[in-house]
Design a protein around this motif. Structure first.
Motif, mmCIF file in Angstrom:
data_model
loop_
_atom_site.group_PDB
_atom_site.id
_atom_site.type_symbol
_atom_site.label_atom_id
_atom_site.label_comp_id
_atom_site.label_asym_id
_atom_site.label_seq_id
_atom_site.Cartn_x
_atom_site.Cartn_y
_atom_site.Cartn_z
ATOM 1 N N ALA A 1 13.253 -12.032 -21.797
ATOM 2 C CA ALA A 1 14.325 -12.280 -22.759
ATOM 3 C C ALA A 1 15.678 -11.818 -22.237
ATOM 4 O O ALA A 1 16.719 -12.278 -22.706
ATOM 5 N N LYS A 2 15.643 -10.911 -21.264
ATOM 6 C CA LYS A 2 16.886 -10.408 -20.671
ATOM 7 C C LYS A 2 17.081 -10.905 -19.248
ATOM 8 O O LYS A 2 18.012 -10.474 -18.560
ATOM 9 N N ASN A 3 16.206 -11.803 -18.790
ATOM 10 C CA ASN A 3 16.307 -12.332 -17.422
ATOM 11 C C ASN A 3 16.404 -11.210 -16.392
ATOM 12 O O ASN A 3 17.197 -11.280 -15.439
ATOM 13 N N THR A 4 15.607 -10.185 -16.560
ATOM 14 C CA THR A 4 15.717 -9.004 -15.714
ATOM 15 C C THR A 4 14.346 -8.539 -15.231
ATOM 16 O O THR A 4 13.378 -8.549 -16.000
ATOM 17 N N VAL A 5 14.302 -8.143 -13.974
ATOM 18 C CA VAL A 5 13.106 -7.529 -13.404
ATOM 19 C C VAL A 5 13.478 -6.118 -12.960
ATOM 20 O O VAL A 5 14.616 -5.863 -12.549
ATOM 21 N N TYR A 6 12.523 -5.194 -13.080
ATOM 22 C CA TYR A 6 12.772 -3.793 -12.807
ATOM 23 C C TYR A 6 11.815 -3.266 -11.743
ATOM 24 O O TYR A 6 10.724 -3.800 -11.545
ATOM 25 N N LEU A 7 12.245 -2.192 -11.106
ATOM 26 C CA LEU A 7 11.367 -1.464 -10.200
ATOM 27 C C LEU A 7 11.545 0.024 -10.490
ATOM 28 O O LEU A 7 12.592 0.596 -10.150
ATOM 29 N N GLN A 8 10.564 0.616 -11.135
ATOM 30 C CA GLN A 8 10.565 2.052 -11.382
ATOM 31 C C GLN A 8 9.951 2.737 -10.183
ATOM 32 O O GLN A 8 8.807 2.461 -9.812
ATOM 33 N N MET A 9 10.714 3.641 -9.581
ATOM 34 C CA MET A 9 10.283 4.317 -8.367
ATOM 35 C C MET A 9 10.176 5.809 -8.637
ATOM 36 O O MET A 9 11.187 6.453 -8.936
ATOM 37 N N ASN A 10 8.976 6.333 -8.549
ATOM 38 C CA ASN A 10 8.719 7.752 -8.764
ATOM 39 C C ASN A 10 8.220 8.395 -7.479
ATOM 40 O O ASN A 10 7.791 7.714 -6.542
ATOM 41 N N SER A 11 8.263 9.708 -7.447
ATOM 42 C CA SER A 11 7.776 10.473 -6.282
ATOM 43 C C SER A 11 8.354 9.920 -4.985
ATOM 44 O O SER A 11 7.639 9.677 -4.007
ATOM 45 N N LEU A 12 9.636 9.719 -4.986
ATOM 46 C CA LEU A 12 10.288 9.097 -3.834
ATOM 47 C C LEU A 12 10.187 9.975 -2.592
ATOM 48 O O LEU A 12 10.217 11.214 -2.676
ATOM 49 N N LYS A 13 10.080 9.301 -1.451
ATOM 50 C CA LYS A 13 9.965 9.968 -0.161
ATOM 51 C C LYS A 13 11.120 9.531 0.732
ATOM 52 O O LYS A 13 11.678 8.440 0.540
ATOM 53 N N ASP B 1 0.822 -1.210 0.000
ATOM 54 C CA ASP B 1 0.000 0.000 0.000
ATOM 55 C C ASP B 1 0.860 1.265 0.000
ATOM 56 O O ASP B 1 0.499 2.277 -0.603
ATOM 57 N N SER B 2 2.003 1.187 0.646
ATOM 58 C CA SER B 2 2.862 2.364 0.795
ATOM 59 C C SER B 2 3.490 2.832 -0.508
ATOM 60 O O SER B 2 3.968 3.963 -0.593
ATOM 61 N N VAL B 3 3.487 1.972 -1.537
ATOM 62 C CA VAL B 3 4.129 2.346 -2.803
ATOM 63 C C VAL B 3 3.157 2.367 -3.981
ATOM 64 O O VAL B 3 3.553 2.744 -5.092
ATOM 65 N N LYS B 4 1.923 1.968 -3.763
ATOM 66 C CA LYS B 4 0.940 1.952 -4.850
ATOM 67 C C LYS B 4 0.802 3.334 -5.474
ATOM 68 O O LYS B 4 0.704 4.335 -4.781
ATOM 69 N N GLY B 5 0.804 3.353 -6.802
ATOM 70 C CA GLY B 5 0.678 4.615 -7.519
ATOM 71 C C GLY B 5 1.989 5.334 -7.725
ATOM 72 O O GLY B 5 2.047 6.308 -8.487
ATOM 73 N N ARG B 6 3.047 4.888 -7.049
ATOM 74 C CA ARG B 6 4.355 5.536 -7.187
ATOM 75 C C ARG B 6 5.396 4.602 -7.805
ATOM 76 O O ARG B 6 6.267 5.059 -8.548
ATOM 77 N N PHE B 7 5.316 3.318 -7.480
ATOM 78 C CA PHE B 7 6.283 2.333 -7.976
ATOM 79 C C PHE B 7 5.619 1.439 -9.023
ATOM 80 O O PHE B 7 4.425 1.132 -8.928
ATOM 81 N N THR B 8 6.430 0.989 -9.979
ATOM 82 C CA THR B 8 5.945 0.058 -10.994
ATOM 83 C C THR B 8 6.965 -1.058 -11.181
ATOM 84 O O THR B 8 8.144 -0.782 -11.436
ATOM 85 N N ILE B 9 6.509 -2.286 -11.060
ATOM 86 C CA ILE B 9 7.375 -3.449 -11.290
ATOM 87 C C ILE B 9 7.119 -3.961 -12.702
ATOM 88 O O ILE B 9 5.971 -3.960 -13.180
#
Length: 127
Positions: free
Chosen positions: A75-87, A62-70
């Motif tokens: 094909a690249k064996n990679t997972v990402y975490l985009q973090m916006n509006s960081l606090k 809940d603390s990151v909903k709307g701000r973070f995107t996984i």
């Protein structure tokens, strides 16, 4: 044993953005859900986000909903975490992890459902 290597952490001002990456070894990456957790000093490791093996399902604290995107690129064996509006309260060591069993997205928020962990990457958000 899977090897996971996180990158992309750093120091950012409040309101800024960072994108974390987690590269996985092995040929079975696309069979497993992946998660991101974080641990702040003096606190327990907590769930941040998770994504199913195809990327069709995601889950967020809940603390990151709307701000973070996984997201993931199998094909690249990679997972990402985009973090916006960081606090400042997002400051922590961020870890990626692989689900213990392939083809399941059951309770992705439970830490004990993961058996492969990276070494972590530090994220520091200044006020």
């Amino acid at each position: 044993q899977v090897q996971l290597v996180e990158s992309g952490g750093g120091l950012v001002q409040a309101g800024g953005s960072l994108r974390l990456s987690c590269a996985s070894s092995g040929r079975t990456f696309s069979n497993y859900a992946m998660g991101w957790f974080r641990q702040a000093p003096g606190k327990e490791r907590e769930f941040v986000a998770a994504i199913s093996w195809t990327g069709a399902m995601t889950s967020y604290a809940d603390s990151v909903k709307g701000r973070f995107t996984i997201s993931r690129t199998n094909a690249k064996n990679t997972v990402y975490l985009q973090m916006n509006s960081l606090k400042p309260e997002d400051t922590a060591v961020y870890y990626c992890a692989r689900k213990s069993s392939s083809g399941t997205f059951y309770r992705p928020d439970r830490r004990d459902g993961y058996d492969g962990w990276g070494q972590g990457t530090q994220v520091t958000v200044s006020s």
